[in-house]
Design a protein around this motif. Structure first.
Motif, PDB file in Angstrom:
ATOM      1  N   LYS A 117      45.388  33.137  15.699  1.00  0.00           N
ATOM      2  CA  LYS A 117      44.175  33.090  16.510  1.00  0.00           C
ATOM      3  C   LYS A 117      43.137  32.259  15.762  1.00  0.00           C
ATOM      4  CE  LYS A 117      41.151  35.939  19.300  1.00  0.00           C
ATOM      5  NZ  LYS A 117      40.837  37.324  19.718  1.00  0.00           N
ATOM      6  N   ASP A 170      39.285  30.155  15.334  1.00  0.00           N
ATOM      7  CA  ASP A 170      37.874  30.504  15.469  1.00  0.00           C
ATOM      8  C   ASP A 170      37.362  30.336  16.897  1.00  0.00           C
ATOM      9  OD1 ASP A 170      37.716  31.145  12.792  1.00  0.00           O
ATOM     10  OD2 ASP A 170      36.946  29.168  12.205  1.00  0.00           O
ATOM     11  N   ASP A 171      37.972  29.412  17.638  1.00  0.00           N
ATOM     12  CA  ASP A 171      37.534  29.172  19.020  1.00  0.00           C
ATOM     13  C   ASP A 171      38.208  30.127  20.011  1.00  0.00           C
ATOM     14  OD1 ASP A 171      40.117  28.172  19.165  1.00  0.00           O
ATOM     15  OD2 ASP A 171      39.510  26.113  19.589  1.00  0.00           O
ATOM     16  N   GLU A 172      38.873  31.169  19.471  1.00  0.00           N
ATOM     17  CA  GLU A 172      39.535  32.207  20.271  1.00  0.00           C
ATOM     18  C   GLU A 172      40.847  31.754  20.913  1.00  0.00           C
ATOM     19  OE1 GLU A 172      38.486  35.475  20.213  1.00  0.00           O
ATOM     20  OE2 GLU A 172      37.049  34.686  18.770  1.00  0.00           O
ATOM     21  N   ARG A 173      41.240  30.505  20.706  1.00  0.00           N
ATOM     22  CA  ARG A 173      42.531  30.044  21.213  1.00  0.00           C
ATOM     23  C   ARG A 173      43.593  30.309  20.152  1.00  0.00           C
ATOM     24  NH1 ARG A 173      41.237  24.051  23.371  1.00  0.00           N
ATOM     25  NH2 ARG A 173      40.039  23.982  21.451  1.00  0.00           N
ATOM     26  N   TYR A 174      44.838  30.267  20.575  1.00  0.00           N
ATOM     27  CA  TYR A 174      45.950  30.482  19.656  1.00  0.00           C
ATOM     28  C   TYR A 174      46.616  29.162  19.309  1.00  0.00           C
ATOM     29  CZ  TYR A 174      45.633  35.488  20.202  1.00  0.00           C
ATOM     30  OH  TYR A 174      45.191  36.786  20.174  1.00  0.00           O
TER      31      TYR A 174
END
Length: 172
Positions: free
Chosen positions: A153, A155-159
């Motif tokens: 995960k 920092d931008d909440e994407r994986y």
């Protein structure tokens, strides 16, 4: 040229490709899956990035222009990186102009780079990282016999997914 595949040549990046690179880097469709991408690239931005990566071309690593063998047209860039500070564990990546998507170029690039890393650079492992929503690159990695080894995960909440292939498991 470091590598040639059925339809492509991987050639040293040089200034003649700057206009094509600028067009590609400023195409929102092409760059939508690229992390840390600028909203608008200038020639100065591109020259700075380019200079940082082409310095390693003498080692076989760095960024290379992707040229169609039949037409001589620039269609993207591909690179080999020592991202893990271990020359036996390399990372590959590519940016392909969106108008060339879904034509098999991604798989051709990935397989070519994997083979190059194992046969020319004597790597033991080759990895490729991409955002999970970049389904095209996920499929390319899987078609190239790479296995999913990590899901992180960001920092931008994407994986971000990491795919890897080991020399001993590479299919001929």
């Amino acid at each position: 040229m470091i590598l040639e595949t059925e339809r492509l040549q991987f050639v040293a990046m040089n200034a003649i490709y700057i206009p094509s690179l600028l067009n590609m880097y400023n195409d929102a469709q092409t760059m939508k899956y690229i992390p840390n991408n600028l909203v608008r690239w200038t020639e100065a931005d591109l020259m700075e990035k380019w200079a940082a990566h082409v310095k390693n071309n003498g080692t076989g690593m760095g960024i290379y222009a992707l040229i169609q063998r039949e037409t001589g047209d620039f269609i993207g860039q591909a690179g080999v990186y020592n991202s893990f500070d271990n020359p036996k564990d390399l990372e590959i990546g590519y940016i392909l102009g969106s108008r060339f998507w879904n034509e098999g170029y991604g798989t051709e690039i990935c397989r070519g780079l994997i083979n190059y890393c194992f046969c020319q650079l004597d790597a033991q492992h080759v990895s490729s990282r991409m955002y999970a929503h970049n389904i095209g690159s996920v499929r390319v990695s899987e078609k190239s016999s790479m296995q999913l080894v990590e899901k992180t995960k960001m920092d931008d909440e994407r994986y971000r997914l990491t795919y890897r292939i080991t020399r001993s498991t590479q299919r001929a």
